[in-house]
Write an enzyme that holds these catalytic residues in place. Structure first.
Site, short mmCIF file in Angstrom:
data_model
loop_
_atom_site.label_atom_id
_atom_site.label_comp_id
_atom_site.label_asym_id
_atom_site.label_seq_id
_atom_site.Cartn_x
_atom_site.Cartn_y
_atom_site.Cartn_z
N PRO A 74 0.76 -1.23 0.00
CA PRO A 74 0.00 0.00 0.00
C PRO A 74 0.80 1.29 0.00
CG PRO A 74 -0.33 -1.31 2.00
CD PRO A 74 0.91 -1.73 1.35
N GLU A 75 0.70 1.99 -1.07
CA GLU A 75 0.99 3.42 -1.06
C GLU A 75 -0.36 4.09 -1.19
OE1 GLU A 75 4.08 5.52 -2.35
OE2 GLU A 75 5.52 3.92 -2.68
#
Length: 271
Positions: free
Chosen positions: A2-3
DNA sequence: ATAATCACCTGCTCGC
DNA sequence: TGCGAGCAGGTGATTA
């Protein structure tokens, strides 16, 4: 995974299955995440509906009558919608079961993520209280970075990855944005001109927006999908390409470490 | 106050 | 095939 784009993609994907659905049961199989999942979480959620899911940086905020649940995906977390009879895997730590018969499932092999609860109150959760502006909002502009960076000797890459300065710029997109803005990741934040910060802000917004759109195309079948949303498919110009040729000038891309994070750049294009 | 490093975990790849 | 080393998308806490 996750960015910020993945967190936003996740929000959009799960939202239709979560908002205004009644939570029937919470199953916590592994409470020891980055912080222990609060014991009272089921009490605050079961039998109620979430009104809305908001995002602040990479935090997801699930709102109900009593307050909000805070979820962060850490380095390896994911949220998926699965059918009620789908058996949990080894790293499926928390299930949010809905009366309609589906489950919101939190998976996180490395357990750097968190599932927390914040009662409805005046006080902001400590994790959220010192966060900088949202990168995609209008009040994130070159002037902000310029002013915040005066007299700072820190390299510009870790500077823009500092959530007190601006939220949601992770390692991949920091590398990509600096390449687009033609800025060397090593240079001192305090020595960058306003004009160059304006270019950098434009690049950050551009990179994040494109990644969200790319992710959005893969989330059609969020329910029961095997995940792997968009950004891997997205074209990365520098991240993961150390030693390969710069797409712009054919120079060999350099790979170094800044603040313990892999940093790839072109020393000809990025000054 | 700031900058750099450590720590929290598991899984995967690489070289021997 | 096995084994240790090193690395991975994050970020709060600790150390200089």
């Amino acid at each position: 995974m996750p960015e910020l784009p993945e967190v936003e993609t996740t929000l959009q994907g799960i939202e239709p299955f979560v908002t205004n659905h009644q939570v029937s049961k919470i199953n916590i199989r592994q409470a020891r995440l980055r912080w222990v999942v609060p014991t009272k979480l089921p009490l605050m959620l079961e039998g109620l509906k979430f009104h809305k899911i908001n995002r602040r940086g990479k935090y997801l905020l699930f709102e109900n009558d009593f307050g909000h649940m805070i979820i962060h995906l850490g380095m390896s977390g994911s949220l998926r919608i699965v059918k009620a009879d789908e058996p949990p895997g080894k790293h499926d730590h928390v299930d949010f079961c809905f009366s309609a018969g589906h489950i919101l499932r939190f998976k996180d092999p490395r357990r750097f993520g968190c599932v927390l609860w914040q009662d409805k109150s005046q006080t902001v959760h400590p994790l959220l209280q010192n966060l900088g502006p949202e990168p995609l909002s209008d009040n994130f502009e070159g002037k902000h970075l310029f002013l915040a960076s005066r007299k700072r000797s820190i390299s510009i890459k870790p500077f823009i990855m500092d959530s007190k300065i601006v939220v949601g710029v992770g390692n991949i997109y920091a590398n990509e944005a600096l390449f687009l803005a033609k800025i060397n990741p090593k240079i001192s934040a305090g020595r960058v001109s306003l004009q160059r910060y304006e270019r950098l802000v434009f690049a950050i917004k551009e990179v994040l927006k494109k990644a969200i759109i790319a992710g959005g195309t893969t989330l059609r079948d969020f329910k029961g999908s095997d995940g792997s949303p968009g950004y891997f498919k997205q074209k990365l110009n520098v991240y993961g390409r150390g030693g390969k040729k710069c797409i712009s000038c054919r120079n060999t891309l350099r790979e170094i470490r800044l603040s313990q994070r892999s940093t790839v750049y072109c020393n000809k294009c990025q000054r």
